[in-house]
Design a protein around this motif. Sequence first.
Motif, PDB file in Angstrom:
ATOM      1  N   ILE A   1      29.539  47.933   6.503  1.00 53.04           N
ATOM      2  CA  ILE A   1      30.836  47.496   5.984  1.00 53.04           C
ATOM      3  C   ILE A   1      31.493  46.640   7.063  1.00 53.04           C
ATOM      4  O   ILE A   1      31.603  47.074   8.216  1.00 53.04           O
ATOM      5  N   VAL A   2      31.893  45.438   6.706  1.00 54.45           N
ATOM      6  CA  VAL A   2      32.572  44.589   7.689  1.00 54.45           C
ATOM      7  C   VAL A   2      34.058  44.558   7.363  1.00 54.45           C
ATOM      8  O   VAL A   2      34.453  44.193   6.254  1.00 54.45           O
ATOM      9  N   LEU A   3      34.867  44.960   8.323  1.00 52.81           N
ATOM     10  CA  LEU A   3      36.317  44.984   8.131  1.00 52.81           C
ATOM     11  C   LEU A   3      36.942  43.872   8.974  1.00 52.81           C
ATOM     12  O   LEU A   3      37.030  43.995  10.199  1.00 52.81           O
ATOM     13  N   ALA A   4      37.353  42.780   8.334  1.00 47.36           N
ATOM     14  CA  ALA A   4      38.006  41.708   9.086  1.00 47.36           C
ATOM     15  C   ALA A   4      39.477  42.081   9.247  1.00 47.36           C
ATOM     16  O   ALA A   4      40.135  42.401   8.272  1.00 47.36           O
ATOM     17  N   GLY A   5      39.975  42.060  10.479  1.00 45.82           N
ATOM     18  CA  GLY A   5      41.357  42.494  10.732  1.00 45.82           C
ATOM     19  C   GLY A   5      41.470  44.005  10.604  1.00 45.82           C
ATOM     20  O   GLY A   5      42.511  44.544  10.233  1.00 45.82           O
ATOM     21  N   GLY A   6      40.398  44.697  10.941  1.00 46.94           N
ATOM     22  CA  GLY A   6      40.331  46.146  10.703  1.00 46.94           C
ATOM     23  C   GLY A   6      40.887  47.034  11.791  1.00 46.94           C
ATOM     24  O   GLY A   6      40.663  48.246  11.757  1.00 46.94           O
ATOM     25  N   ARG A   7      41.608  46.444  12.759  1.00 46.16           N
ATOM     26  CA  ARG A   7      42.168  47.313  13.807  1.00 46.16           C
ATOM     27  C   ARG A   7      43.607  47.706  13.520  1.00 46.16           C
ATOM     28  O   ARG A   7      44.238  48.402  14.304  1.00 46.16           O
ATOM     29  N   GLY A   8      44.128  47.273  12.390  1.00 52.79           N
ATOM     30  CA  GLY A   8      45.514  47.590  12.052  1.00 52.79           C
ATOM     31  C   GLY A   8      45.639  48.922  11.328  1.00 52.79           C
ATOM     32  O   GLY A   8      44.723  49.753  11.360  1.00 52.79           O
ATOM     33  N   LEU A   9      46.758  49.086  10.646  1.00 48.97           N
ATOM     34  CA  LEU A   9      47.064  50.348   9.962  1.00 48.97           C
ATOM     35  C   LEU A   9      46.034  50.691   8.869  1.00 48.97           C
ATOM     36  O   LEU A   9      45.431  51.766   8.878  1.00 48.97           O
ATOM     37  N   VAL A  10      45.831  49.771   7.949  1.00 54.30           N
ATOM     38  CA  VAL A  10      44.910  50.029   6.837  1.00 54.30           C
ATOM     39  C   VAL A  10      43.469  50.093   7.353  1.00 54.30           C
ATOM     40  O   VAL A  10      42.704  50.996   6.997  1.00 54.30           O
ATOM     41  N   GLY A  11      43.124  49.172   8.249  1.00 52.43           N
ATOM     42  CA  GLY A  11      41.759  49.120   8.780  1.00 52.43           C
ATOM     43  C   GLY A  11      41.347  50.420   9.456  1.00 52.43           C
ATOM     44  O   GLY A  11      40.212  50.881   9.291  1.00 52.43           O
ATOM     45  N   SER A  12      42.250  51.021  10.217  1.00 53.07           N
ATOM     46  CA  SER A  12      41.901  52.268  10.911  1.00 53.07           C
ATOM     47  C   SER A  12      41.587  53.363   9.901  1.00 53.07           C
ATOM     48  O   SER A  12      40.656  54.149  10.102  1.00 53.07           O
ATOM     49  N   CYS A  13      42.368  53.428   8.817  1.00 54.04           N
ATOM     50  CA  CYS A  13      42.107  54.446   7.782  1.00 54.04           C
ATOM     51  C   CYS A  13      40.752  54.183   7.133  1.00 54.04           C
ATOM     52  O   CYS A  13      39.979  55.113   6.893  1.00 54.04           O
ATOM     53  N   LEU A  14      40.470  52.904   6.849  1.00 55.24           N
ATOM     54  CA  LEU A  14      39.206  52.579   6.191  1.00 55.24           C
ATOM     55  C   LEU A  14      38.021  52.854   7.105  1.00 55.24           C
ATOM     56  O   LEU A  14      37.005  53.389   6.678  1.00 55.24           O
ATOM     57  N   ALA A  15      38.154  52.497   8.389  1.00 55.53           N
ATOM     58  CA  ALA A  15      37.043  52.693   9.336  1.00 55.53           C
ATOM     59  C   ALA A  15      36.679  54.174   9.393  1.00 55.53           C
ATOM     60  O   ALA A  15      35.508  54.542   9.350  1.00 55.53           O
ATOM     61  N   ARG A  16      37.704  55.017   9.440  1.00 54.32           N
ATOM     62  CA  ARG A  16      37.479  56.462   9.504  1.00 54.32           C
ATOM     63  C   ARG A  16      36.769  56.947   8.239  1.00 54.32           C
ATOM     64  O   ARG A  16      35.785  57.673   8.295  1.00 54.32           O
ATOM     65  N   ARG A  17      37.265  56.521   7.092  1.00 56.21           N
ATOM     66  CA  ARG A  17      36.722  56.994   5.821  1.00 56.21           C
ATOM     67  C   ARG A  17      35.285  56.516   5.593  1.00 56.21           C
ATOM     68  O   ARG A  17      34.417  57.277   5.200  1.00 56.21           O
ATOM     69  N   PHE A  18      35.051  55.220   5.839  1.00 55.37           N
ATOM     70  CA  PHE A  18      33.713  54.680   5.597  1.00 55.37           C
ATOM     71  C   PHE A  18      32.700  55.238   6.587  1.00 55.37           C
ATOM     72  O   PHE A  18      31.560  55.511   6.217  1.00 55.37           O
ATOM     73  N   SER A  19      33.096  55.439   7.848  1.00 55.71           N
ATOM     74  CA  SER A  19      32.101  55.972   8.788  1.00 55.71           C
ATOM     75  C   SER A  19      31.798  57.430   8.453  1.00 55.71           C
ATOM     76  O   SER A  19      30.668  57.880   8.604  1.00 55.71           O
ATOM     77  N   ALA A  20      32.789  58.156   7.928  1.00 61.93           N
ATOM     78  CA  ALA A  20      32.534  59.543   7.511  1.00 61.93           C
ATOM     79  C   ALA A  20      31.521  59.588   6.365  1.00 61.93           C
ATOM     80  O   ALA A  20      30.816  60.573   6.191  1.00 61.93           O
ATOM     81  N   GLU A  21      31.454  58.504   5.584  1.00 61.18           N
ATOM     82  CA  GLU A  21      30.493  58.431   4.479  1.00 61.18           C
ATOM     83  C   GLU A  21      29.126  57.952   4.940  1.00 61.18           C
ATOM     84  O   GLU A  21      28.228  57.746   4.129  1.00 61.18           O
TER      85      GLU A  21
END
Length: 305
Positions: free
Chosen positions: A5-25
């Motif tokens: 999963i590539v998250l562009a601009g993923g170090r912000g508020l939404v990105g941090s939540c997504l990074a956590r959720r997707f890596s848990a999967e």
Amino acid sequence: LPGRIVLAGGRGLVGSCLARRFSAEGYDVIILTRSAVQAPAPLMVSYLQWDGRSNGSWVAAISGAAAVINLSGASLGSGRWTAKRKKEIVRSRVESTTALVEGVRSLENKPKVFINASAVGFYGDSGDAEVDESSPAGNGFLAETVRRWEASAKPVVQEGVRLVLLRSGVVLAAGAQVLKRLALPFRLFAGGPIGTGRQWMSWIHADDVAEGTLFSVRTPGLSGSVNLISPEPVRMKEFCSVLGKTLYRPSWLPVPGYAMRLLLGEMADMVLQGQRVIPRKLMAAGFQFRYPALPEALRELLHRR
Ligand SMILES: NC(=O)c1ccc[n+]([C@@H]2O[C@H](COP(=O)([O-])OP(=O)(O)OC[C@H]3O[C@@H](n4cnc5c(N)ncnc54)[C@H](OP(=O)(O)O)[C@@H]3O)[C@@H](O)[C@H]2O)c1
């Protein structure tokens, strides 16, 4: 393996939540960022530098990805909307999206889905009317920004890639600036509704943003604009009353609209106007919200241990 999963601009508020959720999967998460990050990334997450506007070696990372998720853009809530700032808000979104779409075009092995963050600001100030994905764009700077942002993502469809434009509203997260700013006057016993209090607020708990994004990646039938928002929008007056109750504080001191205008200028539109948005497509696709109602969402965020 579920893939990358590539998250562009993923170090912000939404990105941090997504990074956590997707890596848990079990997904491999790569975050595209403009800064040279020194700090080690969390487990299963890595950082890759890009400039947010042009082609580069980062393009290899999106080849064959399970999803490219674009969150990049200059923040709407930091500083007055001067002409220069407005240009930056639009430019940063259109250029980063265009760079990603161009990246996809140059690849043989396309990503499975392209997800672009978007906003319910698209609908403008829609009064008391319920709006869903079939409603037209509204007026004003926010609506125009979202319209241009979404338009820059659309050419990816010609590459045979599924496109989902996730329109969210106020993301309620434990560390979010918005929630801190809204809660502060209440903590000081000086909270109350902003403006007339009758304007609608479309909100969503951060866990549902992550869950809804995961659902969008895994639901091949979902495409086009999709409202990523709780199914129970509330009026500002109710939002403040629930916020007060959650913090055991009264909601009594209204903040007049003109004071917000003086303080924030045109940016006051973000709180004085609103839209009553329904997540029609997500509900039809069978998505289950963890926090459909505001009292539970705020209780979880403000009384989290
Ligand atoms: N949070 C909300 O309530 C909400 C609601 C609706 C829609 N959205 C939209 O969803 C997206 C993600 O939201 P968020 O709250 O996570 O945003 P955010 O915390 O502000 O993060 C967005 C990312 O964009 C990058 N960025 C900032 N300025 C930029 C610029 N001038 N040019 C290119 N990139 C820039 C930054 O990444 P680097 O510095 O690492 O490059 C930053 O981490 C945003 O586009 C936002 O408009 C958010």
